[in-house]
Design a protein around this motif. Structure first.
Motif, PDB file in Angstrom:
ATOM      1  N   ASN A   2      19.270   8.145  -3.644  1.00 58.43           N
ATOM      2  CA  ASN A   2      18.968   6.755  -3.956  1.00 58.43           C
ATOM      3  C   ASN A   2      17.623   6.371  -3.341  1.00 58.43           C
ATOM      4  O   ASN A   2      17.553   5.533  -2.463  1.00 58.43           O
ATOM      5  N   TYR A   3      16.574   7.019  -3.786  1.00 55.96           N
ATOM      6  CA  TYR A   3      15.242   6.723  -3.281  1.00 55.96           C
ATOM      7  C   TYR A   3      14.666   5.557  -4.062  1.00 55.96           C
ATOM      8  O   TYR A   3      14.886   5.443  -5.256  1.00 55.96           O
ATOM      9  N   ASP A   4      13.899   4.698  -3.401  1.00 59.77           N
ATOM     10  CA  ASP A   4      13.225   3.610  -4.096  1.00 59.77           C
ATOM     11  C   ASP A   4      11.897   4.140  -4.633  1.00 59.77           C
ATOM     12  O   ASP A   4      10.976   4.399  -3.873  1.00 59.77           O
ATOM     13  N   LEU A   5      11.844   4.309  -5.935  1.00 54.25           N
ATOM     14  CA  LEU A   5      10.651   4.844  -6.587  1.00 54.25           C
ATOM     15  C   LEU A   5       9.812   3.754  -7.237  1.00 54.25           C
ATOM     16  O   LEU A   5       8.844   4.053  -7.926  1.00 54.25           O
ATOM     17  N   SER A   6      10.184   2.496  -7.021  1.00 54.00           N
ATOM     18  CA  SER A   6       9.485   1.382  -7.668  1.00 54.00           C
ATOM     19  C   SER A   6       8.000   1.378  -7.362  1.00 54.00           C
ATOM     20  O   SER A   6       7.179   1.111  -8.236  1.00 54.00           O
ATOM     21  N   TRP A   7       7.641   1.676  -6.130  1.00 49.58           N
ATOM     22  CA  TRP A   7       6.229   1.663  -5.751  1.00 49.58           C
ATOM     23  C   TRP A   7       5.436   2.704  -6.541  1.00 49.58           C
ATOM     24  O   TRP A   7       4.276   2.482  -6.875  1.00 49.58           O
ATOM     25  N   ALA A  32      14.715   3.446 -11.851  1.00 45.98           N
ATOM     26  CA  ALA A  32      13.726   2.679 -11.089  1.00 45.98           C
ATOM     27  C   ALA A  32      12.987   1.770 -12.055  1.00 45.98           C
ATOM     28  O   ALA A  32      12.954   2.020 -13.262  1.00 45.98           O
ATOM     29  N   ARG A  33      12.389   0.717 -11.513  1.00 43.92           N
ATOM     30  CA  ARG A  33      11.637  -0.225 -12.349  1.00 43.92           C
ATOM     31  C   ARG A  33      10.465  -0.763 -11.561  1.00 43.92           C
ATOM     32  O   ARG A  33      10.498  -0.844 -10.330  1.00 43.92           O
ATOM     33  N   LYS A  35       8.010  -3.738 -10.272  1.00 39.11           N
ATOM     34  CA  LYS A  35       8.467  -4.987  -9.647  1.00 39.11           C
ATOM     35  C   LYS A  35       8.476  -6.191 -10.577  1.00 39.11           C
ATOM     36  O   LYS A  35       9.214  -7.142 -10.340  1.00 39.11           O
ATOM     37  N   ARG A  39      15.965  -6.986 -13.277  1.00 40.88           N
ATOM     38  CA  ARG A  39      16.996  -5.950 -13.305  1.00 40.88           C
ATOM     39  C   ARG A  39      17.769  -5.940 -14.623  1.00 40.88           C
ATOM     40  O   ARG A  39      17.986  -4.883 -15.218  1.00 40.88           O
TER      41      ARG A  39
END
Length: 136
Positions: A2-7, A32-33, A35, A39
């Motif tokens: 569950n890595y945050d890949l948004s950046w 991921a999305r 910013k 959602r």
């Protein structure tokens, strides 16, 4: 995982006229999305992008002499009055979708998306680092 890949997705939007980006699993789930995408909207678009990829792959034999020589799907590009949607493979079981205005440099955004896929591939396949100073 569950890595945050948004950046990472936001980096694809540094091009003029690029608008939104999402990372989608093959079964249509949002991974991921960027910013600026809400959602709920991103979930809906993710499901649609999975279906769009599946439809594109299904008609691949329309490009040649039939199913015996079926080419590999590489990209789906959809044009609207108000812009473009680009959809490419982002590795095993994942797709990257980016939307852009009608004035986007199509070659540049495709190139940037391929670069991002390379970065995403490393992030999705690399296990998280463990701290060396922690004793078991």
């Amino acid at each position: 995982m569950n890595y945050d890949l948004s950046w990472m997705l936001d980096s694809a939007l540094e091009l003029p006229e690029a608008q939104h980006a999402i990372l989608v699993s093959a079964d249509g789930l949002l991974m991921a999305r960027s910013k600026e995408v809400g959602r709920d909207h991103a979930d809906t678009v993710a499901a649609a992008m999975s279906g769009m990829q599946s439809l594109s792959r299904t008609v691949s034999d329309f490009c040649n002499n039939g199913p015996a020589m079926r080419p590999q799907w590489r990209q789906t590009l959809v044009e609207f009055d108000h812009g473009w949607v680009f959809l490419i493979s982002a590795g095993e079981g994942a797709y990257l979708a980016v939307s852009a205005s009608p004035d986007v440099d199509m070659g540049e955004i495709s190139f940037r998306m391929q670069q991002l896929v390379g970065q995403l591939g490393k992030a999705l396949t690399s296990p998280p680092r463990e701290r060396a100073d922690i004793q078991p």
